[in-house]
Design a protein around this motif. Sequence first.
Motif, mmCIF file in Angstrom:
data_model
loop_
_atom_site.group_PDB
_atom_site.id
_atom_site.type_symbol
_atom_site.label_atom_id
_atom_site.label_comp_id
_atom_site.label_asym_id
_atom_site.label_seq_id
_atom_site.Cartn_x
_atom_site.Cartn_y
_atom_site.Cartn_z
ATOM 1 N N GLY B 332 35.852 47.855 54.467
ATOM 2 C CA GLY B 332 34.748 47.226 53.754
ATOM 3 C C GLY B 332 34.940 45.739 53.567
ATOM 4 N N TYR B 333 36.094 45.210 53.913
ATOM 5 C CA TYR B 333 36.298 43.764 53.832
ATOM 6 C C TYR B 333 35.524 43.081 54.960
ATOM 7 N N LEU B 334 35.478 41.753 54.904
ATOM 8 C CA LEU B 334 34.746 41.019 55.941
ATOM 9 C C LEU B 334 35.529 40.986 57.251
ATOM 10 N N PRO B 335 34.825 41.053 58.373
ATOM 11 C CA PRO B 335 35.490 40.781 59.652
ATOM 12 C C PRO B 335 35.756 39.275 59.725
ATOM 13 N N ILE B 336 36.806 38.885 60.448
ATOM 14 C CA ILE B 336 37.192 37.470 60.429
ATOM 15 C C ILE B 336 37.204 36.809 61.800
ATOM 16 N N ALA B 337 37.031 37.597 62.850
ATOM 17 C CA ALA B 337 37.102 37.009 64.200
ATOM 18 C C ALA B 337 35.853 36.189 64.490
ATOM 19 N N PRO B 338 35.964 35.148 65.285
ATOM 20 C CA PRO B 338 34.768 34.373 65.643
ATOM 21 C C PRO B 338 33.780 35.273 66.366
ATOM 22 N N GLY B 339 32.522 35.235 65.999
ATOM 23 C CA GLY B 339 31.529 36.059 66.678
ATOM 24 C C GLY B 339 31.687 37.530 66.377
#
Lengths: 308, 418, 353
Positions: B332-339
């Motif tokens: 449920g945390y945010l994804p962090i990879a570009p795009g």
Amino acid sequence: MTQTLELVATTRIERTAARRKIDLRPAVFLAPFVVLVALFTYWPLIQLVYLSLFKLNRSGPDRFIGADNFLGVLDNAQFHDAAYNSLIYIFLSIPFKVFLPIPLAVFIWTMGAKLGNFYKAALFLPTLLSFVVVSIVWIWMLNPVMGLFQSVIGPLGLQMPSLLSDVASAIYVIIGVGAWKLIGFNILLYLAGLSAISRDYVEAMRLDGAGDWVVLRRLIVPLLSPTILFVAISTVVFTIQQVFTPIDVMTQGGPLNSTTNLFYLVYQYMFESFNVGYSAAGALLIFLLLGLIIAAKMIWFEKLVHYS
Amino acid sequence: MSKFLLSAVILASSILSAPVNAADPVTINFWHYQNSNREVLTQTIKEFEAANPGVKVQELFKDLTNLATEIQAARMVGRAPDVAQVLARLTIGMVETSNPVPLERGPDKGAFLANVASNFLATGAYKGSTYAVPHSFGTPVVYINRDLFRAAGLDPDKPPRTWQELREQGLQIKQKTGKHAMFVSNGGRDVGPQQMLVNAGANMLSEDFSRATFATPDAIAAMQLWQDMAVVDKSVAVFTERENYSLFMAGQIGMMVTSIASFQGAQRSAKGVFDMGVAHYPTWGEKPRRVPNSGASLMIFSEAPQRRDAAFRFLAYMMKPEVTNRWAVQSGYLPIAPGAKNADIVRAYVAEELRWGVAVAQMDDLVSTARWPGTRVVEIQIVLENMVSALWQGKGRAATLVPAAEKEITRLIAAGAN
Amino acid sequence: MATIHFSQVCKTFGEVTAVDRLDLTIADGEFTVFVGPSGCGKTTSLRMLAGLDEVTSGRIFIDERDVTHEQPKARDMAMVFQNYALYPHMTVAENIGFALKLRRLGRAEVAEQVSRAAEMLDIAHLLQRRPKELSGGQRQRVAVCRAIVRNPKVFLFDEPLSNLDPQLRTSARGEIRALQRRLGVTSVYVTHDQIEAMTMADRIVIMRDGKVQQIGTPVEIFERPANTFVAGFIGNPPMNILPLAALGKAAGLSPQLAGVDQSETMIGIRPEHVSFVSVSSAATIARVVQIEMIGTECLVHAEIGAERIIARVVRPLAPRIDETVGLAWPDDEIHLFDASSGRRMGQNLRLSA
């Protein structure tokens, strides 16, 4: 002639005393306890003084900074509120925790055995509960929207005030919950003290013409005074131990610093900021403050205590 | 005879070479506070170990409130963990006290950092180096009680877009249903107010980290709006944090403003109680949305070179987009990879769970949380917390309270400078 | 100045009856002693009179006023406790003056009354001491002083002498009685010691198991005990009470006893009335088994068959151990009791010489 005899007598005694073996057994039995106390109470105390006066350095010798840590603590934005609240907490707790249990204990003392035992158990129960549990349950009893009290007075058209979120009342809630928790224990201590008072005295006083209030004031309280002193001191000690939990659970020092206190401040320094110097200085300040309070209490009270 | 000699030689050489045998696995310690997502974490670790037989990762759960302190204490005695999860806002403090390893100094010279979106990476940057990579970031969203919206005559599919709209809708909820319309989680003392101030266009700190700079006219107006909602509209619930959360979960409050990190827990609690929706963090008027992150990053503290290399290998693995995307979807945390928004796994889950998708959509609006420098961080946080408390309780107007807080925090920064 | 009237007063504790229908009138100025073995109800009766215990049924009157349900402080009585109950945290003067202080008398007046009462009991030099610094006898005086300084309507004494040593007891009981006579205050005194009862009382109330056995003056109790219990309780050594049949063939005894059913009768003779005569002239024969010397007199224990009898004679008249002797007694000192109920039967029989 007599002088020579005296001289001979004394030297003989001295020699015998020197030859008499010292009994080591008490020392042996006490040793483990002494070691534990020295290791876990007195050594940390000495270290505390050291930590409060030096700045720890990982890569070199610790630097002596004198009173800097103490000044830092005194300069803390919340320090004044914390110090004031600590005193309020201790001094307001005393009437509820030390004096209120006296008439309650006397009341139970005069009841029959069965009813008395019921009340003893019922009043002592809060002391046994975990303070965390107690804090959470009280939050919910006091909640103005869904709490127990609101559900009772709501249908009558009344609204429970926000006691824990109101600057003026939050600290009194904490004091009240702490008192509620300790009263039962102190009642038991007083009952123990009362059991040593012979009922003959009470009867004699009644025949002398005393009503309940006079008996309480002129007989029971003076004869109970050693217990009162003990309860006063142990209450201050217990209160200090308890002063962290309800605040951490219920208010985290707020609202607006109204429930923070010196102990919570030290906790924050140590565990939220890892500021060893400040927390050591703060702890030392607390130690001195409590020492003063207890010394004052002992001096003042000793005059009033009657030991039979 | 020769067989015996051979085995003796082999035995002797293995004994003599044992200490320097590079094939032995290196065990590194990983301290974290993931309680509810622990299984996902251990699963990821197992996969890492399978792909990297030379490294064993010993994960250890630690309580969130004490984690940073424990790291510092451990560092003091030379027993720092190799990798640890540290709240993003404590980054600078950690750098100043506990010697984390700059992430550009790894075997790949920081190449793996390209797997993190640049606005996310900014939270770990300090004085020219990167010390921390995002791991469990959250962004603030508005959880709404759709049933209560409907009861107030509002359309839950049209949640407030701006704070001004939120005030109006909040007032309607209060007037039509009698229940409180909103509470703002303080997120650990100062996170709640920070989000509001930054979103209104202010920066918490100056570029050189020496002054607080958040008392801009818009920020003051934002705080005044909060006060008016509490004191004039009486639509804000201002009980303790614990009570507010439980009240929302019991259906007694219309909106909860807090991190997406609470989503899974909130979803479970709301099931069967009320229909819960998620809306964007409102913008300040027509200004674009700009919200600081909450949550924690990963940092490396190893001292021995072998362990450091192993830690870098672990971190590089954890930062792989397929790993971070899967972690985001499962936790449920945010994804962090570009795009990352366009990655298949993310898209699939967003389609399945629209509410989480709201947070993903806010990824580009993310800016770094304020990272307070110096030794008096807790006091600084309390100043902000008290400022909001004073506003909620009507003890002074924002035009007075906010600049006063800014001044006090600047003083504390200076007083706490080493 | 007070008369006391117990009217059918009962006290039960659950199933146990501590006092069963006590009915008694005490005249003004009278010194009444309640006596009996422990558990007989004497202390309970005293406490009901004081108001310290609730009356289960019946009524108590003081000067015609029904005080059955009144508080102790309203009854204007002073009590001397067995353990004296001196307030340990106050000086002797404060102890004595406490009741006066409660009545809001001025400090000077309290001091004056206290010193006057202390003079009466010869403890004026102890006024500034604390109870724990006093001897038993001194404490007892302070307790009495505390009672008299109040000028109450009634004095109550709850075994006040039982904690003193014997010599002190003898002098103290004389002093107490003298003091009471001087002050003329109605007094109720409880003791288990029958000597105290006999020497101090105007009238004695003997109790056993909650029931009143007899009420009378010491002389009445001594000369005409109402039942075997009273007979055996008063007097030291107690009255010999034997089955009539044991004394020998009835024919040998008085002809007036011939009409009495021997199996249903007990005979009572006080030891001091038993004398030794020659075997041939006696109707009752006994063998001496034990002799105790108690001063000028001896207690001679003799066996008549399976029964024991004690005689009290001056030493020169005492027989020797194992001697077989004849017993004799004056005819008008015989008491007859019904064997089953223990109650006294008729008048003394006068046997012709």
